[in-house]
Design an enzyme around this catalytic site. Structure first.
Site, PDB file in Angstrom:
ATOM      1  N   MET A 275      -4.015  -7.020  -7.044  1.00  0.00           N
ATOM      2  CA  MET A 275      -3.754  -8.047  -8.018  1.00  0.00           C
ATOM      3  C   MET A 275      -4.629  -8.874  -8.242  1.00  0.00           C
ATOM      4  O   MET A 275      -4.460 -10.049  -8.505  1.00  0.00           O
ATOM      5  CB  MET A 275      -2.603  -8.616  -7.239  1.00  0.00           C
TER       6      MET A 275
ATOM      7  N   HIS B 297       0.854   0.664 -12.930  1.00  0.00           N
ATOM      8  CA  HIS B 297       1.435  -0.441 -13.406  1.00  0.00           C
ATOM      9  C   HIS B 297       3.206  -0.094 -13.594  1.00  0.00           C
ATOM     10  O   HIS B 297       3.378   0.855 -14.160  1.00  0.00           O
ATOM     11  CB  HIS B 297       1.060  -0.882 -14.663  1.00  0.00           C
TER      12      HIS B 297
ATOM     13  N   GLY C 173       0.867  -1.137  -0.016  1.00  0.00           N
ATOM     14  CA  GLY C 173      -0.060   0.004  -0.085  1.00  0.00           C
ATOM     15  C   GLY C 173       1.113   1.177   0.142  1.00  0.00           C
ATOM     16  O   GLY C 173       0.330   2.249   0.446  1.00  0.00           O
TER      17      GLY C 173
HETATM   18  C1  GAR Z   1       3.511  -1.405  -7.300  1.00  0.00           C
HETATM   19  O1  GAR Z   1       4.711  -1.416  -7.894  1.00  0.00           O
HETATM   20  C2  GAR Z   1       2.306  -1.263  -8.336  1.00  0.00           C
HETATM   21  O2  GAR Z   1       3.061  -0.526  -9.476  1.00  0.00           O
HETATM   22  C3  GAR Z   1       2.386  -2.666  -8.662  1.00  0.00           C
HETATM   23  O3  GAR Z   1       2.524  -3.459  -7.558  1.00  0.00           O
HETATM   24  C4  GAR Z   1       3.036  -2.614  -6.533  1.00  0.00           C
HETATM   25  C5  GAR Z   1       2.421  -2.368  -5.411  1.00  0.00           C
HETATM   26  O4  GAR Z   1       3.038  -1.593  -4.318  1.00  0.00           O
HETATM   27  N1  GAR Z   1       1.098  -3.029  -9.445  1.00  0.00           N
HETATM   28  C6  GAR Z   1       1.052  -3.761 -10.469  1.00  0.00           C
HETATM   29  O5  GAR Z   1       2.048  -4.575 -10.599  1.00  0.00           O
HETATM   30  C7  GAR Z   1      -0.256  -3.969 -10.905  1.00  0.00           C
HETATM   31  N2  GAR Z   1      -0.310  -5.018 -11.899  1.00  0.00           N
HETATM   32  P1  GAR Z   1       2.396  -0.920  -3.159  1.00  0.00           P
HETATM   33  O6  GAR Z   1       1.310  -1.569  -2.481  1.00  0.00           O
HETATM   34  O7  GAR Z   1       3.363  -0.666  -2.226  1.00  0.00           O
HETATM   35  O8  GAR Z   1       1.752   0.494  -3.892  1.00  0.00           O
END
Ligand code: GAR
Length: 209
Positions: free
Chosen positions: A93, A112, A15
């Site tokens: 996800m 992304h 998050g």
């Molecule tokens: C982030 O890097 C986001 O861009 C990626 O997951 C991570 C979540 O981090 N999202 C994806 O890959 C979606 N396809 P966070 O929970 O610390 O924001």
């Protein structure tokens, strides 16, 4: 200023992008109000931060449903109960059922960690390393029924170093994710509210500091 747009954030884990949106929305002139944080995982670390900021949270697990459609109906009911007008996916996800995606298309953003349309899906940073590209980055885009294929709203680029592994590249990309997501959400809302004519030029970021 007109009323703030009610935004629900969807997470599945850490998050950190959610945090940046919550922090940005504290500014008086920011056009979004974060009205709830939804997670499909009870152990998502981001939930605790949202609660500490007095933002309501909800957890619904897909494991309690026998189909993607029925899970998404429960998610939709929660978002409607909160009065969400826009959804910001921040490390969420799960792929949405078609009906849900169609209903909310035009009202959903996602971040992304690649320069879409390159490297859709899982492990995009490793995909970038495997492809040998010299520039990687992050994209905030609209969510449509097709995975990672909606129109980009804002992008930021970072260099890929010869010494990078997935971890170091992910960390460099995450830094710019945190810069562009609050900006993109603001621009997206302003465009919806004012139309193109009154919207400032997009601020795309290249090698931001
Ligand atoms: C982030 O890097 C986001 O861009 C990626 O997951 C991570 C979540 O981090 N999202 C994806 O890959 C979606 N396809 P966070 O929970 O610390 O924001």
């Amino acid at each position: 200023m007109s009323a703030k747009t009610k935004v629900a954030i969807l997470i599945s884990g850490r998050g950190s992008n959610m945090r940046t949106l919550i922090q940005a929305a504290k500014q008086e002139d920011y056009p979004a109000e974060i009205i709830g944080v939804f997670s499909n995982r009870a152990d998502a670390a981001g939930l605790e931060f949202a609660q500490s900021e007095n933002i309501q949270t909800a957890v619904i697990s897909q494991k309690d449903f026998d189909s993607r459609e029925s899970f998404c109906e429960a998610l939709d009911a929660q978002l409607e109960a909160w009065g969400a007008e826009l959804l910001a996916h921040a490390g969420y996800m799960r792929i949405h059922a078609d009906g849900f995606a169609q209903k909310w298309t035009g009202k959903m953003l996602n971040i992304h960690p690649s320069l879409l349309p390159s490297f859709k899906g899982l492990h995009p940073q490793q995909q970038a390393l495997d492809a040998g590209v010299k520039i990687a980055g992050a994209t905030v885009h609209e969510v449509t029924p097709e995975l990672d294929a909606g129109p980009p709203v804002l992008q930021a680029a970072v260099p890929v170093l010869d010494s990078d592994n997935a971890e170091s590249l992910s960390a460099r990309i995450l830094k710019v994710e945190h810069q562009i997501y609050p900006l993109a959400l603001k621009q997206f809302i302003e465009k919806r509210t004012n139309g193109d004519s009154e919207t400032a030029d997009q601020t795309n970021l290249i090698w931001p500091n």
